[in-house]
Design a protein around this motif. Structure first.
Motif, PDB file in Angstrom:
ATOM      1  N   ILE A  48      68.197  29.562  42.629  1.00 59.74           N
ATOM      2  CA  ILE A  48      69.395  30.404  42.532  1.00 59.74           C
ATOM      3  C   ILE A  48      69.096  31.815  43.014  1.00 59.74           C
ATOM      4  O   ILE A  48      69.930  32.462  43.667  1.00 59.74           O
ATOM      5  CB  ILE A  48      69.912  30.430  41.085  1.00 59.74           C
ATOM      6  CG1 ILE A  48      70.333  29.033  40.649  1.00 59.74           C
ATOM      7  CG2 ILE A  48      71.087  31.397  40.943  1.00 59.74           C
ATOM      8  CD1 ILE A  48      70.735  28.936  39.200  1.00 59.74           C
ATOM      9  N   SER A  49      67.890  32.321  42.714  1.00 56.74           N
ATOM     10  CA  SER A  49      67.547  33.692  43.096  1.00 56.74           C
ATOM     11  C   SER A  49      67.459  33.877  44.605  1.00 56.74           C
ATOM     12  O   SER A  49      67.589  35.005  45.083  1.00 56.74           O
ATOM     13  CB  SER A  49      66.223  34.104  42.439  1.00 56.74           C
ATOM     14  OG  SER A  49      65.134  33.390  43.009  1.00 56.74           O
ATOM     15  N   ILE A  50      67.208  32.801  45.355  1.00 53.80           N
ATOM     16  CA  ILE A  50      67.113  32.916  46.824  1.00 53.80           C
ATOM     17  C   ILE A  50      68.333  32.294  47.503  1.00 53.80           C
ATOM     18  O   ILE A  50      68.300  31.996  48.701  1.00 53.80           O
ATOM     19  CB  ILE A  50      65.821  32.273  47.362  1.00 53.80           C
ATOM     20  CG1 ILE A  50      65.758  30.795  46.980  1.00 53.80           C
ATOM     21  CG2 ILE A  50      64.600  33.013  46.852  1.00 53.80           C
ATOM     22  CD1 ILE A  50      64.560  30.065  47.597  1.00 53.80           C
ATOM     23  N   THR A  51      69.407  32.088  46.732  1.00 51.89           N
ATOM     24  CA  THR A  51      70.653  31.562  47.291  1.00 51.89           C
ATOM     25  C   THR A  51      71.629  32.712  47.511  1.00 51.89           C
ATOM     26  O   THR A  51      71.709  33.637  46.704  1.00 51.89           O
ATOM     27  CB  THR A  51      71.279  30.519  46.343  1.00 51.89           C
ATOM     28  OG1 THR A  51      70.350  29.467  46.124  1.00 51.89           O
ATOM     29  CG2 THR A  51      72.557  29.942  46.937  1.00 51.89           C
ATOM     30  N   ASP A  52      72.358  32.646  48.600  1.00 54.47           N
ATOM     31  CA  ASP A  52      73.329  33.690  48.913  1.00 54.47           C
ATOM     32  C   ASP A  52      74.375  33.790  47.809  1.00 54.47           C
ATOM     33  O   ASP A  52      74.897  32.774  47.343  1.00 54.47           O
ATOM     34  CB  ASP A  52      74.009  33.381  50.253  1.00 54.47           C
ATOM     35  CG  ASP A  52      74.924  34.508  50.693  1.00 54.47           C
ATOM     36  OD1 ASP A  52      76.132  34.430  50.407  1.00 54.47           O
ATOM     37  OD2 ASP A  52      74.432  35.475  51.298  1.00 54.47           O
ATOM     38  N   ASN A  53      74.666  35.010  47.396  1.00 58.00           N
ATOM     39  CA  ASN A  53      75.595  35.211  46.273  1.00 58.00           C
ATOM     40  C   ASN A  53      77.008  34.747  46.607  1.00 58.00           C
ATOM     41  O   ASN A  53      77.736  34.263  45.735  1.00 58.00           O
ATOM     42  CB  ASN A  53      75.606  36.684  45.872  1.00 58.00           C
ATOM     43  CG  ASN A  53      76.099  36.896  44.447  1.00 58.00           C
ATOM     44  OD1 ASN A  53      75.449  36.464  43.510  1.00 58.00           O
ATOM     45  ND2 ASN A  53      77.262  37.526  44.305  1.00 58.00           N
ATOM     46  N   ASP A  54      77.422  34.866  47.857  1.00 54.00           N
ATOM     47  CA  ASP A  54      78.751  34.373  48.252  1.00 54.00           C
ATOM     48  C   ASP A  54      78.830  32.855  48.137  1.00 54.00           C
ATOM     49  O   ASP A  54      79.874  32.318  47.745  1.00 54.00           O
ATOM     50  CB  ASP A  54      79.059  34.815  49.681  1.00 54.00           C
ATOM     51  CG  ASP A  54      79.247  36.323  49.790  1.00 54.00           C
ATOM     52  OD1 ASP A  54      79.625  36.941  48.774  1.00 54.00           O
ATOM     53  OD2 ASP A  54      78.991  36.880  50.883  1.00 54.00           O
ATOM     54  N   ILE A  55      77.739  32.180  48.483  1.00 49.63           N
ATOM     55  CA  ILE A  55      77.712  30.719  48.353  1.00 49.63           C
ATOM     56  C   ILE A  55      77.815  30.323  46.880  1.00 49.63           C
ATOM     57  O   ILE A  55      78.520  29.376  46.517  1.00 49.63           O
ATOM     58  CB  ILE A  55      76.420  30.151  48.974  1.00 49.63           C
ATOM     59  CG1 ILE A  55      76.369  30.458  50.481  1.00 49.63           C
ATOM     60  CG2 ILE A  55      76.306  28.657  48.725  1.00 49.63           C
ATOM     61  CD1 ILE A  55      77.440  29.774  51.285  1.00 49.63           C
ATOM     62  N   ILE A  56      77.115  31.047  46.020  1.00 47.63           N
ATOM     63  CA  ILE A  56      77.173  30.754  44.592  1.00 47.63           C
ATOM     64  C   ILE A  56      78.585  30.955  44.066  1.00 47.63           C
ATOM     65  O   ILE A  56      79.094  30.153  43.278  1.00 47.63           O
ATOM     66  CB  ILE A  56      76.189  31.651  43.814  1.00 47.63           C
ATOM     67  CG1 ILE A  56      74.745  31.329  44.229  1.00 47.63           C
ATOM     68  CG2 ILE A  56      76.355  31.476  42.313  1.00 47.63           C
ATOM     69  CD1 ILE A  56      73.726  32.240  43.588  1.00 47.63           C
ATOM     70  N   ARG A  57      79.232  32.031  44.514  1.00 47.99           N
ATOM     71  CA  ARG A  57      80.578  32.338  44.035  1.00 47.99           C
ATOM     72  C   ARG A  57      81.597  31.316  44.523  1.00 47.99           C
ATOM     73  O   ARG A  57      82.525  30.952  43.796  1.00 47.99           O
ATOM     74  CB  ARG A  57      80.969  33.745  44.480  1.00 47.99           C
ATOM     75  CG  ARG A  57      82.298  34.209  43.899  1.00 47.99           C
ATOM     76  CD  ARG A  57      82.510  35.698  44.087  1.00 47.99           C
ATOM     77  NE  ARG A  57      82.417  36.085  45.491  1.00 47.99           N
ATOM     78  CZ  ARG A  57      81.402  36.790  46.013  1.00 47.99           C
ATOM     79  NH1 ARG A  57      80.404  37.166  45.226  1.00 47.99           N
ATOM     80  NH2 ARG A  57      81.373  37.099  47.288  1.00 47.99           N
ATOM     81  N   LYS A  58      81.438  30.824  45.769  1.00 49.44           N
ATOM     82  CA  LYS A  58      82.422  29.911  46.341  1.00 49.44           C
ATOM     83  C   LYS A  58      82.134  28.444  46.024  1.00 49.44           C
ATOM     84  O   LYS A  58      83.046  27.667  45.743  1.00 49.44           O
ATOM     85  CB  LYS A  58      82.470  30.101  47.858  1.00 49.44           C
ATOM     86  CG  LYS A  58      82.978  31.472  48.286  1.00 49.44           C
ATOM     87  CD  LYS A  58      82.919  31.612  49.805  1.00 49.44           C
ATOM     88  CE  LYS A  58      83.381  33.005  50.243  1.00 49.44           C
ATOM     89  NZ  LYS A  58      83.277  33.177  51.721  1.00 49.44           N
ATOM     90  N   GLU A  59      80.843  28.049  46.072  1.00 51.49           N
ATOM     91  CA  GLU A  59      80.495  26.634  45.967  1.00 51.49           C
ATOM     92  C   GLU A  59      79.714  26.297  44.704  1.00 51.49           C
ATOM     93  O   GLU A  59      79.421  25.132  44.446  1.00 51.49           O
ATOM     94  CB  GLU A  59      79.672  26.212  47.191  1.00 51.49           C
ATOM     95  CG  GLU A  59      80.377  26.460  48.515  1.00 51.49           C
ATOM     96  CD  GLU A  59      79.522  26.070  49.702  1.00 51.49           C
ATOM     97  OE1 GLU A  59      78.508  25.358  49.491  1.00 51.49           O
ATOM     98  OE2 GLU A  59      79.870  26.460  50.841  1.00 51.49           O
ATOM     99  N   GLY A  60      79.347  27.312  43.914  1.00 50.53           N
ATOM    100  CA  GLY A  60      78.566  27.057  42.713  1.00 50.53           C
ATOM    101  C   GLY A  60      77.075  27.020  43.007  1.00 50.53           C
ATOM    102  O   GLY A  60      76.629  27.304  44.122  1.00 50.53           O
ATOM    103  N   TYR A  61      76.299  26.647  42.009  1.00 48.92           N
ATOM    104  CA  TYR A  61      74.848  26.599  42.151  1.00 48.92           C
ATOM    105  C   TYR A  61      74.439  25.485  43.108  1.00 48.92           C
ATOM    106  O   TYR A  61      75.047  24.416  43.138  1.00 48.92           O
ATOM    107  CB  TYR A  61      74.172  26.378  40.801  1.00 48.92           C
ATOM    108  CG  TYR A  61      74.395  27.505  39.819  1.00 48.92           C
ATOM    109  CD1 TYR A  61      74.330  28.830  40.238  1.00 48.92           C
ATOM    110  CD2 TYR A  61      74.673  27.237  38.479  1.00 48.92           C
ATOM    111  CE1 TYR A  61      74.534  29.862  39.337  1.00 48.92           C
ATOM    112  CE2 TYR A  61      74.869  28.269  37.576  1.00 48.92           C
ATOM    113  CZ  TYR A  61      74.806  29.583  38.012  1.00 48.92           C
ATOM    114  OH  TYR A  61      75.004  30.602  37.129  1.00 48.92           O
TER     115      TYR A  61
END
Length: 313
Positions: A48-61
């Motif tokens: 999660i720490s190396i995942t794009d924050n926009d991807i997390i917000r739109k598609e989840g973890y």
């Protein structure tokens, strides 16, 4: 007993102690599942720490990291806030080191005194140590003592002293000294003219590495992961530990806006540009890894200390 009888007896004992392959497989599978349950959360936090924050917000973890989802912005942000992060890391390291050394010393001293049955106040002191394991004074009493009586608020000592000694650790030390240290060694030292301090520091401590390592690990984990003491007693950012800062971020994303970087002109810009979710996980990963790396070096002593007094034969 003849050799034949001994051989038959040994074969019978070996057969009784033998584990069926299916049972052995089930045990190994169970331990593997437990190990994965402990290890996978750390891996997931890092992902999660190396995942794009926009991807997390739109598609989840995300379970796997790809070129599309990868982003190092969280660690870049932490590097931009390195003065705040490093200062909080120094506070955590300092408190953990001093608290562990002080706690091991006090706990081993109390455990050694309680292990000596000839001590006149042994029974009374044992009861006084045992009572806090069953009854506690509560948070209000602790807060009044630490803040109003001892005046420890907003000092480094308020993060160290309240956690230095626990009845559980004292009981472990007492059990080890009573069941492992032969009385003859202590009596011989006294006959040679050694004082109690000499006996403790020159004879007892050098042969007590298992229990010292066990207590040290308990204390180190407790100090490193503690955030509640800072939440109660610390009101200045200079004394915030890394864990306290992480807790503040979890509850209030505007915590780091008090320290805007030179590249951002206002706290509003900082909040808008901060990769919030990935930063949380990045700091959680930074907090968890150092203390996890310490355990393998003390594992042998830790296991020996935990099995103190289990079965004596």
């Amino acid at each position: 007993m003849s050799k034949k009888t001994k051989a038959v007896s040994g074969d019978t004992l070996s057969r009784l102690n033998r584990i069926h392959p299916a049972t052995n497989f089930l045990f190994n599978l169970m331990f593997l599942i437990v190990a994965l349950a402990c290890f996978l959360p750390i891996i997931f936090i890092f992902i999660i720490s190396i995942t794009d924050n926009d991807i997390i917000r739109k598609e989840g973890y995300q379970v796997f990291v790809t070129a599309r989802t990868f982003s190092g912005s969280a660690y870049e942000y932490l590097w931009g806030q390195r003065q705040t992060i490093l200062h909080a890391l120094w506070v955590s390291t300092y408190v953990t080191a001093i608290g562990t050394v002080l706690g091991v010393l006090l706990t081993s001293l109390m455990g050694y005194v309680l292990s000596r049955t000839e001590h006149k106040l042994n029974n009374i002191l044992t009861i006084l140590v045992f009572i806090p394991m069953v009854f506690g004074g509560g948070m209000t009493a602790s807060y009044v003592i630490n803040s109003q009586v001892l005046h420890l608020s907003d000092t480094m000592w308020v993060l160290i002293i309240p956690l230095a000694v626990s009845s559980f650790n004292v009981t472990i030390a007492r059990t080890f000294f009573r069941t492992t240290i032969p009385d003859g060694i202590i009596e011989s030292a006294k006959i040679d003219g050694a004082s109690q301090w000499t006996v403790f520091f020159k004879i007892i401590l050098p042969i007590s590495k298992p229990v010292l390592a066990t207590i040290g690990l308990f204390l180190a984990f407790g100090y490193w992961n503690d955030w509640f003491q800072a939440k109660l007693y610390i009101h200045t950012d200079d004394l915030k530990s890394l864990q306290a800062m992480l807790d503040a971020m979890q509850n209030n994303l505007e915590f780091l806006t008090k320290n805007p970087t030179a590249l951002l002109t206002s706290s509003t810009d900082l909040k808008r540009n901060m990769p919030q979710e990935s930063v949380r996980m990045a700091i959680a990963f930074v907090v968890a890894v150092p203390i996890a790396c310490v355990y393998p070096f003390f594992q042998k002593y830790f296991i020996s200390g935990l099995t103190v007094g289990a079965v004596k034969g």
